[in-house]
Design an enzyme around this catalytic site. Structure first.
Site, PDB file in Angstrom:
ATOM      1  N   GLY A 206       0.836  -1.203   0.000  1.00  0.00           N
ATOM      2  CA  GLY A 206       0.000   0.000   0.000  1.00  0.00           C
ATOM      3  C   GLY A 206       0.862   1.241   0.000  1.00  0.00           C
ATOM      4  N   ASN A 207       0.232   2.369   0.253  1.00  0.00           N
ATOM      5  CA  ASN A 207       1.005   3.610   0.304  1.00  0.00           C
ATOM      6  C   ASN A 207       0.376   4.545   1.329  1.00  0.00           C
ATOM      7  OD1 ASN A 207      -1.007   5.415  -1.042  1.00  0.00           O
ATOM      8  ND2 ASN A 207      -0.776   3.835  -2.604  1.00  0.00           N
ATOM      9  N   ARG A 208       0.974   5.712   1.488  1.00  0.00           N
ATOM     10  CA  ARG A 208       0.596   6.570   2.614  1.00  0.00           C
ATOM     11  C   ARG A 208      -0.490   7.586   2.287  1.00  0.00           C
ATOM     12  NH1 ARG A 208       5.749   9.065   5.121  1.00  0.00           N
ATOM     13  NH2 ARG A 208       4.136   9.792   6.550  1.00  0.00           N
ATOM     14  N   SER A 209      -1.146   7.436   1.167  1.00  0.00           N
ATOM     15  CA  SER A 209      -2.171   8.437   0.830  1.00  0.00           C
ATOM     16  C   SER A 209      -3.374   8.329   1.780  1.00  0.00           C
ATOM     17  CB  SER A 209      -2.627   8.216  -0.605  1.00  0.00           C
ATOM     18  OG  SER A 209      -3.672   9.103  -0.894  1.00  0.00           O
ATOM     19  N   ALA A 278      -3.486   7.632  -5.091  1.00  0.00           N
ATOM     20  CA  ALA A 278      -2.136   7.075  -5.227  1.00  0.00           C
ATOM     21  C   ALA A 278      -2.344   5.605  -5.596  1.00  0.00           C
ATOM     22  CB  ALA A 278      -1.393   7.216  -3.916  1.00  0.00           C
TER      23      ALA A 278
END
Ligand code: CTP
Length: 398
Positions: A206-209, A278
């Site tokens: 995943g990512n930090r958005s 993102a």
């Protein structure tokens, strides 16, 4: 640009009360949340059940109802504007005298927001010096009072006293509250959040958005009159921030693939796409049905996800597309090239070095457009950036 979301519609006891049902509907269509506060006598014309059904909100007329909520104060504190339509001669007189004998008049005393009064009554009552003097009093106190329209009245007589047309009331209301609904009639599609690509039932890439920037664009577009749909991946928002998204259609997705399916469905019906999500650039090439034991969790083979923006921009008929680029530098030439390669019209370049921007309420960067020099955006709120991006997109939408 003023932000008016919560509107109170006060309804006086005149026959034109039935026309306010249409006013309520049209206000809702323009993205306002409306609470109706009728006077007790107006219920002779339109009952509380009608107002509750149309507004989807509780309707009371006296301070003696829902006392625990102290409604005249709680409504006064949450409202952004008040319209009283129709306002009868009696209601105007009571407000001018500063009386507080029902919920609506209590509210008028407690509230400190723009107030629009829409009188409707028989011309003889409208022209009576008492009414005219009360209207002048209200105007001197900062109320906006519309002139009643001239025409046929309830009976056979004709004169000035008619309830104005709904669109005239709304135009006046938006003038009084200084709102510009420049996105009215436009359909705005927004992707937000960060996709998650599952490795096994427990883990994902995943990512930090957080989805905050996308949510800010969605709210701003809604407040400017657009019909807004959001494809939201794994929102990391507070309950209050989620509540603030009322009136926005939300499709929840988890992965890039799901987001693409939702985009394919919604994009052709949109005028503007704001691609703030993102999207994970890659996903595990194989999903493991069983949880992978830690000893075996050494290498995860990846396969590239399609570039959703690039693929969807190819299906464009008339849509304007806004892209985001999170970089750890301010390379404007590279950002311009990325915008063109992806087929976007506008790109917001934000510098995310040192953990900035992600999850934050603020942002800083450059707006790059296909038809002008880059516009620097000094550190500002995501809400302000949303307005700036919508301004740019509207230029190109024409
Ligand atoms: N985007 C997309 N699909 C992807 C990746 C990104 O639609 N698979 C969109 C994002 O929503 C964003 C824009 O493309 O609007 C820019 O994403 P970014 O990650 O900066 O670009 P990439 O193409 O991934 O390039 P880079 O190699 O620089 O990461």
């Amino acid at each position: 640009m003023a932000k008016v979301r919560e509107v109170i519609l006060g309804v006086g006891g005149g026959i034109a009360a039935y026309k306010s049902c249409d006013l309520l509907r049209r206000l809702q269509e323009r993205g306002y949340q409306v609470t109706v506060v009728p006077t007790p006598s107006s219920l002779n014309f339109v009952g509380a059940a009608t107002w509750e059904a149309l507004s989807g909100r509780a309707v009371t007329t006296q301070v003696w109802e829902r006392v625990d909520e102290v409604r005249h104060i709680s409504l006064a504190n949450t409202a952004d504007a008040l319209i009283i339509a129709p306002a009868t001669a009696d209601l105007i007189a009571r407000i001018a005298a500063g009386r507080a004998d029902d919920l609506l008049t209590n509210l008028v005393l407690a509230i400190d927001v723009p107030i629009l009064i829409v009188p409707a009554m028989h011309p003889q009552m409208w022209n009576d010096p008492a009414t005219q003097s009360n209207v002048a009093t209200l105007q001197s106190r900062g109320f906006s009072v519309m002139e009643p329209a001239i025409g046929r009245l309830t009976g056979s007589d004709i004169g000035q006293g008619r309830f104005p047309e709904t669109n005239e009331i709304i135009t006046k209301f938006e003038e009084v509250t200084e709102i510009e609904k420049d996105y009215f009639g436009k359909r705005v599609l927004i992707t937000a959040g960060g996709t998650r690509e599952a490795i096994d039932p427990v883990r994902y890439i995943g990512n930090r958005s957080s989805g905050r920037q996308g949510a800010a664009v969605a709210r701003a577009a809604r407040d400017r009159g657009a019909q807004v749909k959001m494809i939201f991946a794994n929102a990391q928002l507070s309950p209050d921030e989620i509540n603030d998204l009322s009136g926005i259609e939300i499709v929840s997705v988890e992965t890039a693939t799901e987001m693409f399916t939702a985009l394919e469905e919604a994009f052709p019906k949109s005028d503007l796409l704001v691609m703030s999500a993102a999207v994970a650039d890659a996903r595990p090439s194989q999903y493991s049905e069983g949880k992978i034991k830690k000893g075996e969790l050494r290498d995860i083979a990846l396969v590239e996800n399609p570039d959703l923006l690039k693929s969807i921009a190819k299906l464009r008929t008339k849509q304007i597309v806004v892209a985001f680029a999170a970089e750890t530098n301010n390379d404007l030439a590279a950002a311009q090239a990325k915008m063109e390669a992806k087929g976007a019209n506008i790109l917001y370049l934000n510098n995310v070095s040192n953990g900035a921007i992600f999850g934050s309420l603020d942002t800083e960067g450059f707006i790059i457009t296909s038809n002008g020099a880059p516009i620097p955006v000094p550190l500002t709120s995501k809400d302000t950036l949303a307005e700036l991006l919508l301004d740019q997109a509207l230029n190109q939408l024409g």
